[in-house]
Design an enzyme around this catalytic site. Sequence first.
Site, PDB file in Angstrom:
ATOM      1  N   ALA A  65      -3.566  12.093   2.358  1.00 25.99           N
ATOM      2  CA  ALA A  65      -2.534  11.373   1.611  1.00 25.99           C
ATOM      3  C   ALA A  65      -3.062   9.962   1.374  1.00 25.99           C
ATOM      4  O   ALA A  65      -3.919   9.481   2.124  1.00 25.99           O
ATOM      5  CB  ALA A  65      -1.250  11.334   2.421  1.00 25.99           C
ATOM      6  N   GLY A 110      -3.816  15.381   4.592  1.00 26.51           N
ATOM      7  CA  GLY A 110      -3.144  16.160   3.538  1.00 26.51           C
ATOM      8  C   GLY A 110      -4.095  17.060   2.774  1.00 26.51           C
ATOM      9  O   GLY A 110      -3.672  18.066   2.192  1.00 26.51           O
ATOM     10  N   GLU A 113      -4.385  20.064   4.876  1.00 23.04           N
ATOM     11  CA  GLU A 113      -3.091  20.762   4.755  1.00 23.04           C
ATOM     12  C   GLU A 113      -2.968  21.484   3.415  1.00 23.04           C
ATOM     13  O   GLU A 113      -2.432  22.592   3.343  1.00 23.04           O
ATOM     14  CB  GLU A 113      -1.949  19.757   4.929  1.00 23.04           C
ATOM     15  N   GLU A 133      -4.663  12.168  11.294  1.00 24.27           N
ATOM     16  CA  GLU A 133      -3.464  11.315  11.225  1.00 24.27           C
ATOM     17  C   GLU A 133      -3.219  10.544  12.515  1.00 24.27           C
ATOM     18  O   GLU A 133      -2.710   9.423  12.502  1.00 24.27           O
ATOM     19  CB  GLU A 133      -2.221  12.164  10.907  1.00 24.27           C
TER      20      GLU A 133
HETATM   21  N1  COA Z   1      -6.115   7.073   1.185  1.00 21.36           N
HETATM   22  C1  COA Z   1      -6.429   6.071   0.360  1.00 21.36           C
HETATM   23  N2  COA Z   1      -7.682   5.732   0.044  1.00 21.36           N
HETATM   24  C2  COA Z   1      -8.673   6.454   0.589  1.00 21.36           C
HETATM   25  C3  COA Z   1      -8.433   7.523   1.469  1.00 21.36           C
HETATM   26  C4  COA Z   1      -7.084   7.813   1.767  1.00 21.36           C
HETATM   27  N3  COA Z   1      -6.745   8.842   2.559  1.00 21.36           N
HETATM   28  N4  COA Z   1      -9.604   8.038   1.854  1.00 21.36           N
HETATM   29  C5  COA Z   1     -10.561   7.320   1.229  1.00 21.36           C
HETATM   30  N5  COA Z   1     -10.002   6.354   0.469  1.00 21.36           N
HETATM   31  C6  COA Z   1     -10.672   5.358  -0.377  1.00 21.36           C
HETATM   32  C7  COA Z   1     -11.299   4.242   0.443  1.00 21.36           C
HETATM   33  O1  COA Z   1     -10.317   3.266   0.758  1.00 21.36           O
HETATM   34  C8  COA Z   1     -12.347   3.736  -0.508  1.00 21.36           C
HETATM   35  O2  COA Z   1     -11.720   2.956  -1.510  1.00 21.36           O
HETATM   36  P1  COA Z   1     -12.392   1.543  -1.986  1.00 21.36           P
HETATM   37  O3  COA Z   1     -13.748   1.937  -2.537  1.00 21.36           O
HETATM   38  O4  COA Z   1     -11.451   1.028  -3.032  1.00 21.36           O
HETATM   39  O5  COA Z   1     -12.514   0.701  -0.771  1.00 21.36           O
HETATM   40  C9  COA Z   1     -12.831   5.010  -1.198  1.00 21.36           C
HETATM   41  O6  COA Z   1     -11.781   5.962  -1.033  1.00 21.36           O
HETATM   42  C10 COA Z   1     -14.092   5.568  -0.586  1.00 21.36           C
HETATM   43  O7  COA Z   1     -13.854   5.768   0.800  1.00 21.36           O
HETATM   44  P2  COA Z   1     -14.801   5.161   1.956  1.00 21.36           P
HETATM   45  O8  COA Z   1     -13.993   5.024   3.198  1.00 21.36           O
HETATM   46  O9  COA Z   1     -15.494   3.926   1.463  1.00 21.36           O
HETATM   47  O10 COA Z   1     -15.873   6.333   2.090  1.00 21.36           O
HETATM   48  P3  COA Z   1     -16.741   6.692   3.375  1.00 21.36           P
HETATM   49  O11 COA Z   1     -17.750   7.688   2.907  1.00 21.36           O
HETATM   50  O12 COA Z   1     -17.244   5.457   4.051  1.00 21.36           O
HETATM   51  O13 COA Z   1     -15.719   7.397   4.404  1.00 21.36           O
HETATM   52  C11 COA Z   1     -13.944   8.909   5.005  1.00 21.36           C
HETATM   53  C12 COA Z   1     -15.121   8.610   4.063  1.00 21.36           C
HETATM   54  C13 COA Z   1     -13.256  10.169   4.489  1.00 21.36           C
HETATM   55  C14 COA Z   1     -14.464   9.136   6.438  1.00 21.36           C
HETATM   56  C15 COA Z   1     -12.978   7.730   5.011  1.00 21.36           C
HETATM   57  O14 COA Z   1     -12.683   7.378   3.665  1.00 21.36           O
HETATM   58  C16 COA Z   1     -11.654   8.005   5.702  1.00 21.36           C
HETATM   59  O15 COA Z   1     -11.594   8.017   6.922  1.00 21.36           O
HETATM   60  N6  COA Z   1     -10.563   8.211   4.915  1.00 21.36           N
HETATM   61  C17 COA Z   1      -9.239   8.399   5.460  1.00 21.36           C
HETATM   62  C18 COA Z   1      -9.067   9.799   6.021  1.00 21.36           C
HETATM   63  C19 COA Z   1      -7.687   9.939   6.622  1.00 21.36           C
HETATM   64  O16 COA Z   1      -7.327   9.304   7.588  1.00 21.36           O
HETATM   65  N7  COA Z   1      -6.888  10.834   6.030  1.00 21.36           N
HETATM   66  C20 COA Z   1      -5.578  11.151   6.507  1.00 21.36           C
HETATM   67  C21 COA Z   1      -4.594  10.296   5.832  1.00 21.36           C
HETATM   68  S1  COA Z   1      -2.952  10.636   6.419  1.00 21.36           S
END
Ligand code: COA
Length: 284
Positions: A65, A110, A113, A133
Amino acid sequence: MYTTLLTDLTDHILTVTINRPDKLNALNKTVIAELGEVVSEIYENKEIKSAIITGAGPKAFVAGADISEFLGLSKEQGQALAKKGGDIFLRIAASSKPIVAAVNGFALGGGCELAMACHFRLCNTTARFGQPEVNLGLIPGYGGTQRLTQLVGRGKALELMLTGRMVDPAEALQLGLVNYITEPDELLTKTREILSIINQKAPIAVHHIIECANLATGDGAAVSGDTEWEADPFGGDDAASTADKSSNGFLREREAFGECFATEDMQEGARAFLEKRKPVFKGK
Ligand code: COA
Protein backbone atom coordinates in the site's frame (compact mmCIF):
# COMPACT_ATOMS: atom_id res chain seq x y z
CA MET A 1 -9.31 4.81 -19.58
CA TYR A 2 -7.16 3.84 -16.56
CA THR A 3 -4.40 6.13 -15.33
CA THR A 4 -2.46 3.65 -13.18
CA LEU A 5 -3.21 0.39 -14.98
CA LEU A 6 -2.31 -0.89 -18.44
CA THR A 7 -4.64 -3.48 -19.91
CA ASP A 8 -4.27 -5.80 -22.87
CA LEU A 9 -6.89 -8.27 -24.06
CA THR A 10 -5.38 -11.01 -26.23
CA ASP A 11 -6.81 -14.49 -26.82
CA HIS A 12 -9.53 -13.86 -24.18
CA ILE A 13 -6.88 -13.23 -21.49
CA LEU A 14 -6.88 -9.75 -19.95
CA THR A 15 -3.42 -8.75 -18.72
CA VAL A 16 -3.61 -6.02 -16.10
CA THR A 17 -0.30 -4.27 -15.39
CA ILE A 18 -0.10 -1.99 -12.37
CA ASN A 19 1.83 0.93 -13.75
CA ARG A 20 3.57 3.15 -11.18
CA PRO A 21 7.10 1.80 -11.58
CA ASP A 22 8.73 4.92 -10.07
CA LYS A 23 6.90 4.08 -6.79
CA LEU A 24 7.37 0.32 -7.20
CA ASN A 25 3.67 0.08 -8.18
CA ALA A 26 2.53 0.95 -4.64
CA LEU A 27 -1.24 0.79 -4.19
CA ASN A 28 -2.42 4.37 -3.74
CA LYS A 29 -6.10 5.35 -3.70
CA THR A 30 -6.23 5.64 -7.49
CA VAL A 31 -4.72 2.17 -8.06
CA ILE A 32 -7.16 0.64 -5.57
CA ALA A 33 -10.13 2.38 -7.21
CA GLU A 34 -8.98 1.33 -10.68
CA LEU A 35 -8.40 -2.25 -9.53
CA GLY A 36 -12.05 -2.21 -8.45
CA GLU A 37 -13.05 -1.01 -11.93
CA VAL A 38 -10.93 -3.59 -13.73
CA VAL A 39 -12.39 -6.38 -11.60
CA SER A 40 -15.86 -5.23 -12.72
CA GLU A 41 -14.59 -5.31 -16.32
CA ILE A 42 -13.35 -8.89 -15.80
CA TYR A 43 -16.74 -9.87 -14.34
CA GLU A 44 -18.80 -8.21 -17.08
CA ASN A 45 -16.88 -8.43 -20.38
CA LYS A 46 -17.83 -11.69 -22.09
CA GLU A 47 -14.67 -11.52 -24.25
CA ILE A 48 -12.57 -12.00 -21.09
CA LYS A 49 -12.24 -15.63 -19.98
CA SER A 50 -9.38 -15.14 -17.50
CA ALA A 51 -6.98 -12.48 -16.28
CA ILE A 52 -3.39 -11.89 -15.21
CA ILE A 53 -2.29 -9.25 -12.71
CA THR A 54 1.35 -8.16 -12.90
CA GLY A 55 3.53 -5.12 -12.21
CA ALA A 56 5.29 -2.66 -14.55
CA GLY A 57 9.06 -2.43 -14.65
CA PRO A 58 11.76 -4.85 -13.58
CA LYS A 59 11.73 -4.15 -9.84
CA ALA A 60 8.26 -4.73 -8.48
CA PHE A 61 4.95 -6.49 -8.73
CA VAL A 62 3.58 -4.20 -5.99
CA ALA A 63 5.71 -2.96 -3.05
CA GLY A 64 2.67 -2.52 -0.83
CA ALA A 65 0.00 0.00 0.00
CA ASP A 66 1.21 3.55 -0.59
CA ILE A 67 2.78 4.49 2.75
CA SER A 68 2.69 8.21 1.85
CA GLU A 69 -1.12 8.09 2.27
CA PHE A 70 -0.92 6.64 5.80
CA LEU A 71 0.25 9.58 7.90
CA GLY A 72 -2.46 11.18 10.01
CA LEU A 73 -5.17 8.62 9.26
CA SER A 74 -7.66 8.05 12.07
CA LYS A 75 -8.80 4.63 13.29
CA GLU A 76 -12.00 5.00 11.26
CA GLN A 77 -10.12 6.06 8.14
CA GLY A 78 -7.78 3.08 8.55
CA GLN A 79 -10.74 0.75 8.82
CA ALA A 80 -12.39 2.33 5.77
CA LEU A 81 -9.15 1.87 3.80
CA ALA A 82 -8.99 -1.81 4.81
CA LYS A 83 -12.63 -2.30 3.82
CA LYS A 84 -12.21 -0.65 0.43
CA GLY A 85 -9.13 -2.67 -0.55
CA GLY A 86 -10.29 -5.81 1.23
CA ASP A 87 -13.64 -5.85 -0.60
CA ILE A 88 -11.91 -5.54 -3.97
CA PHE A 89 -9.55 -8.39 -3.07
CA LEU A 90 -12.56 -10.51 -2.03
CA ARG A 91 -14.11 -9.79 -5.45
CA ILE A 92 -10.88 -10.98 -7.09
CA ALA A 93 -11.06 -14.20 -5.05
CA ALA A 94 -14.78 -14.61 -5.82
CA SER A 95 -14.38 -14.09 -9.58
CA SER A 96 -15.84 -16.97 -11.57
CA LYS A 97 -13.11 -16.34 -14.16
CA PRO A 98 -9.58 -17.31 -13.07
CA ILE A 99 -7.40 -14.37 -12.04
CA VAL A 100 -3.72 -15.26 -11.69
CA ALA A 101 -0.84 -13.22 -10.28
CA ALA A 102 2.38 -13.07 -12.31
CA VAL A 103 4.81 -11.81 -9.68
CA ASN A 104 7.91 -9.94 -10.82
CA GLY A 105 10.16 -8.36 -8.17
CA PHE A 106 8.79 -7.16 -4.84
CA ALA A 107 5.37 -8.39 -3.70
CA LEU A 108 5.27 -6.83 -0.27
CA GLY A 109 2.45 -5.93 2.09
CA GLY A 110 -0.63 -5.16 -0.03
CA GLY A 111 1.28 -6.54 -3.02
CA CYS A 112 1.66 -9.95 -1.40
CA GLU A 113 -1.99 -9.71 -0.33
CA LEU A 114 -3.06 -8.88 -3.89
CA ALA A 115 -1.13 -11.88 -5.21
CA MET A 116 -2.68 -14.12 -2.55
CA ALA A 117 -6.21 -12.91 -3.40
CA CYS A 118 -5.63 -14.21 -6.94
CA HIS A 119 -6.56 -17.84 -7.60
CA PHE A 120 -2.93 -18.90 -7.90
CA ARG A 121 0.48 -17.40 -8.45
CA LEU A 122 3.54 -17.72 -10.66
CA CYS A 123 6.72 -15.73 -10.11
CA ASN A 124 10.02 -15.13 -11.82
CA THR A 125 13.47 -15.38 -10.29
CA THR A 126 13.43 -11.70 -9.22
CA ALA A 127 10.39 -12.09 -6.95
CA ARG A 128 10.48 -11.33 -3.23
CA PHE A 129 7.42 -11.89 -1.05
CA GLY A 130 6.73 -10.49 2.39
CA GLN A 131 4.33 -8.91 4.86
CA PRO A 132 6.56 -6.18 6.35
CA GLU A 133 3.71 -4.14 7.90
CA VAL A 134 4.99 -4.96 11.39
CA ASN A 135 8.02 -2.77 10.62
CA LEU A 136 5.61 0.19 10.37
CA GLY A 137 3.73 -0.69 13.55
CA LEU A 138 0.95 -2.06 11.38
CA ILE A 139 -0.61 -5.35 10.34
CA PRO A 140 -1.75 -6.66 6.95
CA GLY A 141 -5.16 -5.12 6.23
CA TYR A 142 -6.32 -6.55 2.91
CA GLY A 143 -6.83 -10.15 4.04
CA GLY A 144 -3.15 -11.06 4.47
CA THR A 145 -3.40 -12.50 7.98
CA GLN A 146 -6.06 -14.91 6.70
CA ARG A 147 -4.78 -15.84 3.24
CA LEU A 148 -1.12 -16.25 4.23
CA THR A 149 -2.18 -18.51 7.11
CA GLN A 150 -4.39 -20.54 4.78
CA LEU A 151 -1.68 -20.82 2.11
CA VAL A 152 1.41 -21.63 4.16
CA GLY A 153 0.08 -22.70 7.57
CA ARG A 154 -0.18 -20.82 10.86
CA GLY A 155 3.36 -21.27 12.17
CA LYS A 156 5.11 -20.16 9.01
CA ALA A 157 2.63 -17.33 8.41
CA LEU A 158 3.12 -16.02 11.93
CA GLU A 159 6.90 -16.15 11.62
CA LEU A 160 6.77 -14.24 8.32
CA MET A 161 4.29 -11.62 9.55
CA LEU A 162 5.98 -11.13 12.92
CA THR A 163 9.51 -10.76 11.52
CA GLY A 164 8.49 -9.00 8.29
CA ARG A 165 11.25 -10.87 6.45
CA MET A 166 11.28 -11.46 2.70
CA VAL A 167 10.87 -14.82 1.02
CA ASP A 168 12.77 -15.68 -2.17
CA PRO A 169 11.26 -17.68 -5.06
CA ALA A 170 12.68 -21.04 -3.97
CA GLU A 171 11.19 -20.67 -0.49
CA ALA A 172 7.90 -19.34 -1.95
CA LEU A 173 7.67 -22.48 -4.09
CA GLN A 174 8.47 -24.74 -1.16
CA LEU A 175 5.83 -22.97 0.97
CA GLY A 176 3.16 -23.32 -1.71
CA LEU A 177 2.92 -19.56 -2.14
CA VAL A 178 3.68 -19.92 -5.87
CA ASN A 179 3.08 -22.75 -8.31
CA TYR A 180 5.97 -22.08 -10.73
CA ILE A 181 9.18 -20.05 -10.95
CA THR A 182 10.24 -18.83 -14.38
CA GLU A 183 13.13 -16.91 -15.89
CA PRO A 184 12.39 -13.13 -15.82
CA ASP A 185 11.31 -12.86 -19.47
CA GLU A 186 9.24 -16.06 -19.46
CA LEU A 187 6.80 -15.17 -16.69
CA LEU A 188 3.92 -13.88 -18.80
CA THR A 189 4.37 -16.55 -21.49
CA LYS A 190 4.16 -19.34 -18.90
CA THR A 191 1.17 -17.70 -17.18
CA ARG A 192 -0.65 -17.34 -20.52
CA GLU A 193 0.11 -20.96 -21.37
CA ILE A 194 -1.64 -22.14 -18.22
CA LEU A 195 -4.61 -19.82 -18.73
CA SER A 196 -4.97 -20.93 -22.37
CA ILE A 197 -5.46 -24.47 -21.10
CA ILE A 198 -8.07 -23.34 -18.55
CA ASN A 199 -9.81 -21.15 -21.14
CA GLN A 200 -10.65 -24.27 -23.15
CA LYS A 201 -12.56 -25.84 -20.25
CA ALA A 202 -16.29 -25.46 -19.61
CA PRO A 203 -16.77 -22.01 -18.00
CA ILE A 204 -19.58 -23.13 -15.68
CA ALA A 205 -17.44 -25.99 -14.33
CA VAL A 206 -14.53 -23.56 -13.88
CA HIS A 207 -16.83 -21.22 -11.98
CA HIS A 208 -18.11 -23.96 -9.66
CA ILE A 209 -14.61 -25.28 -8.94
CA ILE A 210 -13.48 -21.81 -7.86
CA GLU A 211 -16.69 -21.29 -5.87
CA CYS A 212 -16.35 -24.57 -3.96
CA ALA A 213 -12.59 -24.20 -3.35
CA ASN A 214 -13.28 -20.71 -1.96
CA LEU A 215 -15.81 -22.17 0.45
CA ALA A 216 -13.07 -24.36 1.96
CA THR A 217 -11.42 -21.20 3.29
CA GLY A 218 -14.26 -18.69 3.41
CA ASP A 219 -12.64 -16.67 0.65
CA GLY A 220 -14.81 -14.45 -1.52
CA ALA A 221 -17.67 -15.11 0.94
CA ALA A 222 -18.44 -11.53 1.81
CA VAL A 223 -19.15 -10.65 -1.80
CA SER A 224 -21.10 -13.77 -2.66
CA GLY A 225 -23.58 -12.88 0.09
CA ASP A 226 -22.38 -15.54 2.53
CA THR A 227 -21.50 -13.17 5.31
CA GLU A 228 -22.54 -15.82 7.86
CA TRP A 229 -19.62 -18.11 7.06
CA GLU A 230 -20.03 -21.50 8.72
CA ALA A 231 -16.56 -22.35 10.04
CA ASP A 232 -16.96 -26.11 9.70
CA PRO A 233 -15.28 -27.35 6.54
CA PHE A 234 -15.62 -30.97 7.64
CA GLY A 235 -19.31 -30.60 8.38
CA GLY A 236 -19.79 -32.60 11.59
CA ASP A 237 -23.18 -34.33 11.92
CA ASP A 238 -24.98 -31.42 13.51
CA ALA A 239 -23.34 -28.78 11.40
CA ALA A 240 -23.89 -30.74 8.21
CA SER A 241 -27.58 -31.08 8.84
CA THR A 242 -28.14 -27.50 9.89
CA ALA A 243 -25.57 -25.56 7.86
CA ASP A 244 -26.72 -23.30 5.08
CA LYS A 245 -25.89 -25.27 1.94
CA SER A 246 -24.46 -22.19 0.26
CA SER A 247 -21.81 -21.77 2.98
CA ASN A 248 -20.74 -25.37 3.58
CA GLY A 249 -18.27 -26.44 0.92
CA PHE A 250 -19.11 -30.14 1.04
CA LEU A 251 -22.83 -29.55 0.68
CA ARG A 252 -22.42 -26.82 -1.92
CA GLU A 253 -20.12 -29.12 -3.92
CA ARG A 254 -22.86 -31.76 -4.16
CA GLU A 255 -25.36 -29.18 -5.37
CA ALA A 256 -22.97 -27.66 -7.89
CA PHE A 257 -21.98 -31.14 -9.14
CA GLY A 258 -25.65 -31.73 -9.91
CA GLU A 259 -26.03 -28.30 -11.49
CA CYS A 260 -23.27 -29.21 -13.96
CA PHE A 261 -25.42 -32.08 -15.27
CA ALA A 262 -28.01 -29.48 -16.29
CA THR A 263 -25.50 -27.71 -18.56
CA GLU A 264 -25.11 -28.29 -22.29
CA ASP A 265 -21.35 -28.22 -21.76
CA MET A 266 -21.36 -31.24 -19.42
CA GLN A 267 -23.38 -33.28 -21.88
CA GLU A 268 -21.01 -32.16 -24.66
CA GLY A 269 -17.94 -33.04 -22.54
CA ALA A 270 -19.16 -36.57 -21.81
CA ARG A 271 -20.35 -37.12 -25.40
CA ALA A 272 -17.04 -35.87 -26.84
CA PHE A 273 -15.10 -38.26 -24.59
CA LEU A 274 -17.21 -41.21 -25.71
CA GLU A 275 -16.92 -40.16 -29.36
CA LYS A 276 -13.12 -39.74 -28.95
CA ARG A 277 -13.09 -36.09 -30.05
CA LYS A 278 -12.31 -32.70 -28.48
CA PRO A 279 -15.30 -31.08 -26.75
CA VAL A 280 -16.62 -27.72 -27.90
CA PHE A 281 -17.79 -25.80 -24.83
CA LYS A 282 -20.16 -22.85 -25.09
CA GLY A 283 -20.57 -21.76 -21.48
CA LYS A 284 -24.16 -22.98 -21.45
N1 COA B 1 4.60 3.17 -0.56
C1 COA B 1 4.99 4.32 -1.10
N2 COA B 1 6.13 4.47 -1.79
C2 COA B 1 6.90 3.39 -1.95
C3 COA B 1 6.56 2.13 -1.41
C4 COA B 1 5.36 2.06 -0.68
N3 COA B 1 4.92 0.90 -0.17
N4 COA B 1 7.53 1.26 -1.72
C5 COA B 1 8.44 1.94 -2.44
N5 COA B 1 8.08 3.23 -2.57
C6 COA B 1 8.78 4.31 -3.28
C7 COA B 1 9.98 4.81 -2.50
O1 COA B 1 9.57 5.76 -1.53
C8 COA B 1 10.81 5.42 -3.60
O2 COA B 1 10.24 6.66 -3.97
P1 COA B 1 11.21 7.95 -4.23
O3 COA B 1 12.09 7.53 -5.39
O4 COA B 1 10.25 9.05 -4.59
O5 COA B 1 11.98 8.16 -2.99
C9 COA B 1 10.57 4.47 -4.78
O6 COA B 1 9.34 3.80 -4.48
C10 COA B 1 11.66 3.44 -4.94
O7 COA B 1 11.79 2.74 -3.71
P2 COA B 1 13.19 2.59 -2.92
O8 COA B 1 12.90 2.38 -1.48
O9 COA B 1 14.10 3.73 -3.27
O10 COA B 1 13.75 1.26 -3.60
P3 COA B 1 14.77 0.21 -2.96
O11 COA B 1 15.15 -0.70 -4.08
O12 COA B 1 15.86 0.91 -2.22
O13 COA B 1 13.91 -0.60 -1.87
C11 COA B 1 11.98 -1.79 -1.07
C12 COA B 1 12.84 -1.40 -2.28
C13 COA B 1 10.76 -2.53 -1.60
C14 COA B 1 12.78 -2.70 -0.12
C15 COA B 1 11.56 -0.54 -0.31
O14 COA B 1 11.02 0.40 -1.24
C16 COA B 1 10.49 -0.77 0.75
O15 COA B 1 10.80 -1.27 1.82
N6 COA B 1 9.22 -0.38 0.46
C17 COA B 1 8.15 -0.47 1.42
C18 COA B 1 7.65 -1.90 1.56
C19 COA B 1 6.56 -1.97 2.60
O16 COA B 1 6.76 -1.73 3.77
N7 COA B 1 5.35 -2.33 2.16
C20 COA B 1 4.23 -2.51 3.02
C21 COA B 1 3.47 -1.26 3.10
S1 COA B 1 2.07 -1.44 4.18
